[in-house]
Design a protein around this motif. Structure first.
Motif, mmCIF file in Angstrom:
data_model
loop_
_atom_site.group_PDB
_atom_site.id
_atom_site.type_symbol
_atom_site.label_atom_id
_atom_site.label_comp_id
_atom_site.label_asym_id
_atom_site.label_seq_id
_atom_site.Cartn_x
_atom_site.Cartn_y
_atom_site.Cartn_z
ATOM 1 N N VAL A 22 0.706 -1.224 0.072
ATOM 2 C CA VAL A 22 0.163 -0.023 0.098
ATOM 3 C C VAL A 22 0.895 1.313 -0.090
ATOM 4 O O VAL A 22 1.995 1.219 0.724
ATOM 5 C CB VAL A 22 -0.874 0.180 1.296
ATOM 6 N N LYS A 23 0.612 2.165 -0.924
ATOM 7 C CA LYS A 23 1.224 3.411 -0.801
ATOM 8 C C LYS A 23 0.757 4.407 0.000
ATOM 9 O O LYS A 23 -0.466 4.670 0.016
ATOM 10 C CB LYS A 23 1.047 3.907 -2.368
ATOM 11 N N LEU B 171 -0.937 -8.076 7.381
ATOM 12 C CA LEU B 171 -0.829 -7.832 6.027
ATOM 13 C C LEU B 171 -2.026 -7.788 5.306
ATOM 14 O O LEU B 171 -2.049 -7.614 4.128
ATOM 15 C CB LEU B 171 0.032 -9.013 5.616
ATOM 16 N N TYR B 172 -3.390 -8.199 6.207
ATOM 17 C CA TYR B 172 -4.609 -7.958 5.482
ATOM 18 C C TYR B 172 -5.460 -7.014 6.374
ATOM 19 O O TYR B 172 -5.938 -6.066 5.446
ATOM 20 C CB TYR B 172 -5.354 -9.591 5.527
ATOM 21 N N TYR C 21 -7.012 0.593 5.722
ATOM 22 C CA TYR C 21 -6.318 1.701 5.039
ATOM 23 C C TYR C 21 -6.782 1.949 3.527
ATOM 24 O O TYR C 21 -6.830 3.209 3.061
ATOM 25 C CB TYR C 21 -5.029 1.509 5.014
ATOM 26 N N ARG C 22 -6.983 0.922 3.067
ATOM 27 C CA ARG C 22 -7.439 1.110 1.571
ATOM 28 C C ARG C 22 -8.954 1.589 1.298
ATOM 29 O O ARG C 22 -9.388 1.938 0.440
ATOM 30 C CB ARG C 22 -7.563 -0.338 0.832
ATOM 31 N N GLY C 23 -9.705 1.398 2.513
ATOM 32 C CA GLY C 23 -11.022 1.844 2.599
ATOM 33 C C GLY C 23 -12.175 1.068 2.639
ATOM 34 O O GLY C 23 -13.319 1.108 2.720
ATOM 35 N N CYS D 167 -7.127 12.641 5.413
ATOM 36 C CA CYS D 167 -5.876 12.422 4.479
ATOM 37 C C CYS D 167 -6.100 10.921 3.963
ATOM 38 O O CYS D 167 -5.299 10.748 2.946
ATOM 39 C CB CYS D 167 -4.482 12.601 4.992
ATOM 40 N N THR D 168 -6.779 9.905 4.499
ATOM 41 C CA THR D 168 -6.642 8.505 3.821
ATOM 42 C C THR D 168 -8.319 8.256 4.017
ATOM 43 O O THR D 168 -9.281 8.942 3.789
ATOM 44 C CB THR D 168 -6.119 7.631 4.797
ATOM 45 N N ASN D 169 -8.308 6.892 3.561
ATOM 46 C CA ASN D 169 -9.782 6.405 3.086
ATOM 47 C C ASN D 169 -10.191 5.649 4.604
ATOM 48 O O ASN D 169 -11.096 4.905 4.275
ATOM 49 C CB ASN D 169 -9.610 5.469 1.801
#
Length: 387
Positions: free
Chosen positions: A31-32, A162-163, A169-171, A244-246
Motif C-alpha cells: 500500500v502506498k 498484512l490483510y 487503510y484502503r477504505g 488524509c486517507t480512506n
C-alpha cells in the motif's frame, strides 16, 4: 503400503491455499501510504553509551534535568561514529544512561546542524527474547500441539498485519475486513491444530458465528446508546488521519471488538467440540440430543470463567482511566454516562454474549456432524494394498 489419492488431496489443498494466500497478502499489503508526518530529517539508530559526560543524579537519589553522554552508533550510515547526545529525564522518552548501555538514538538534521538525543533503551532484544520464551514454553509443555499453536499465532499475526490493516487503510469497511480476518484466522488456526475432522468443522462454524454475534451485539448497543468509533479517546488523531486517507473510523470500534473476542470464543468453541467428539468416540450409540446435552453441560461450566476472563481483560486494559475516575471521586451519573464506561461495557458484554451463544451453537453443530458421514473425513488416508 499404498498411499491413497485422498491423502495427497488432504495435504495438497492446504499447501495450495497457503501459497495463494501468501501471494495475495504480498500484493495486498503493498500500500502506498500518505505522508502524514515529515520524518525525512529524523533517523533512529542503535547505539551504545561510551561515556556519561554530565549526570543528573541528585543527592537524594532522584534525577532532575538531562544527562549529557557520548554514544557510538551501532547501525546506519553513522555506524562506528562517536557523538555527544542528550538523554532527557522523562517517563516516555530518554533513558537513565551508564557506560555500556545499549540505546536507540534520534538524530535530527537541519541544514548543517545535527542534534542527537537518546530516544529510549534498546528494548528489541528483550521483546524478542520474551516472545521466544513464550514460544519455547508453549512447545515444551504442549509438544506437537504447542508447535501447532505457535504456527497458528504466527499466521494470525500475519493476517492482521498484512490483510486487516491494509484493508482498512484502503477504505474497506473495518467491520467487513474484521469479519474476513476472523473467518480466515479461525479456519487456518483450527485446521492447523486439529486437522480435517468433524470437530474442526463444528468449532469453525461455532466460532465464526459467535464472533459475528459479538459484533452484532456491540453494534446494536452502540446504536441505542449513541456510541461509535468517534467516541474513543484518541479520536482527534484518528480524524486527522482519516481526513488524509480512506479509513472509516466510525466502525473501527466494532471491528476491534470482533478481533478481540475471537480468542476467547475460539477457545470455548474448540473445547466444546472436542468434548462432544470424545464422548461420541467413547459411546457412539448416543444420539444427537444426548450429545448436545452433554456439550451444553461442559459449555455451561466454561462460559462463566471465560466471560469473566474477557471482561477482566478489557477492564485491565483501561485500568488507568478507571482509576482516575475513582481517584477524582466523580459523581455516579457522570461515570455511568461517560463514553469510557460505555465502550468498556460494550466490549466486555458483547464478547461475553458471543461466548455464551457459542456454547449451544457448537454443541448443535458438533452433535449433528457426529452423526453424518463425510467421505473426505472418514476415508482412511492409506491403503494396506501392496504396491
Amino acid at each position: 503400503m499404498k498411499v491413497k489419492p485422498l491423502k495427497v488431496i488432504k495435504y495438497l489443498i492446504p499447501i495450495l491455499f497457503l501459497a495463494l494466500l501468501g501471494i495475495f497478502l504480498a500484493k495486498w499489503s503493498d500500500v502506498k501510504k500518505v505522508d502524514l508526518v515529515s520524518n525525512k530529517s529524523q533517523e533512529f539508530e542503535k547505539a551504545v553509551v561510551t561515556e556519561v559526560i554530565t549526570d543528573n543524579l541528585q543527592e537524594d537519589g532522584s534525577r532532575v534535568g538531562n544527562q549529557e553522554v557520548k554514544v557510538k552508533f551501532l547501525s546506519g550510515k553513522r555506524k562506528g561514529k562517536v557523538v555527544e547526545a542528550v538523554s532527557t529525564n522523562g517517563s516516555l522518552y530518554g533513558a537513565t544512561c551508564y557506560k555500556g548501555l545499549k540505546v536507540v538514538t534520534l538524530t535530527n538534521q537541519s541544514g548543517e546542524v545535527t542534534v542527537t538525543s537518546v530516544y529510549s533503551l534498546n528494548r528489541e532484544p528483550f521483546i524478542y527474547g520474551f516472545i521466544g520464551l513464550f514460544f519455547l514454553l508453549l512447545c515444551i509443555v504442549g509438544g506437537k500441539n504447542g508447535l501447532k499453536a505457535v504456527i497458528g499465532l504466527v499466521i494470525t499475526f500475519i493476517l492482521v498485519l498484512l490483510y486487516l490493516f491494509p484493508a482498512i487503510y484502503r477504505g474497506m469497511s473495518p467491520v467487513n475486513a474484521a469479519v474476513i480476518t476472523v473467518i480466515l484466522t479461525t479456519i487456518i488456526t483450527i485446521f492447523v491444530l486439529t486437522g480435517y475432522t468433524r470437530k474442526s468443522l463444528a468449532a469453525i462454524l461455532g466460532t465464526i458465528s459467535g464472533v459475528i454475534i459479538s459484533g452484532i451485539a456491540a453494534w446494536l448497543f452502540g446504536k441505542i446508546s449513541d456510541i461509535s468509533g468517534y467516541n474513543v479517546s484518541n479520536i482527534d488523531n484518528l480524524v486527522s488521519v482519516a481526513n488524509c486517507t480512506n479509513i472509516k473510523i466510525g466502525d473501527l470500534l466494532f471491528a476491534g471488538i470482533l478481533i478481540s473476542s475471537l480468542g476467547a470464543v475460539m477457545d470455548v468453541g474448540l473445547s466444546v467440540a472436542s468434548t462432544i467428539t470424545e464422548i461420541h468416540d467413547v459411546n457412539p450409540e448416543l444420539n444427537t440430543g444426548e450429545l448436545f446435552k452433554r456439550g451444553m453441560n461442559v459449555g455451561k461450566d466454561m462460559m462463566g470463567t471465560m466471560a469473566n476472563t474477557l471482561i477482566l481483560a478489557f477492564a485491565g486494559g483501561s485500568l488507568s482511566e478507571l482509576l482516575l475516575d475513582y481517584a477524582y471521586n466523580l459523581p455516579y451519573l457522570q461515570i455511568v454516562n461517560s463514553y469510557t464506561i460505555g465502550i468498556e461495557l460494550m466490549r466486555g458484554v458483547a464478547g461475553s454474549i458471543g461466548i455464551i451463544l457459542t456454547v449451544p451453537l457448537v454443541s448443535l453443530f458438533a452433535s449433528v456432524l457426529m452423526k453424518i458421514k463425510f467421505k473426505f473425513i472418514d476415508s482412511p488416508v492409506v491403503s494396506e494394498d501392496t504396491v
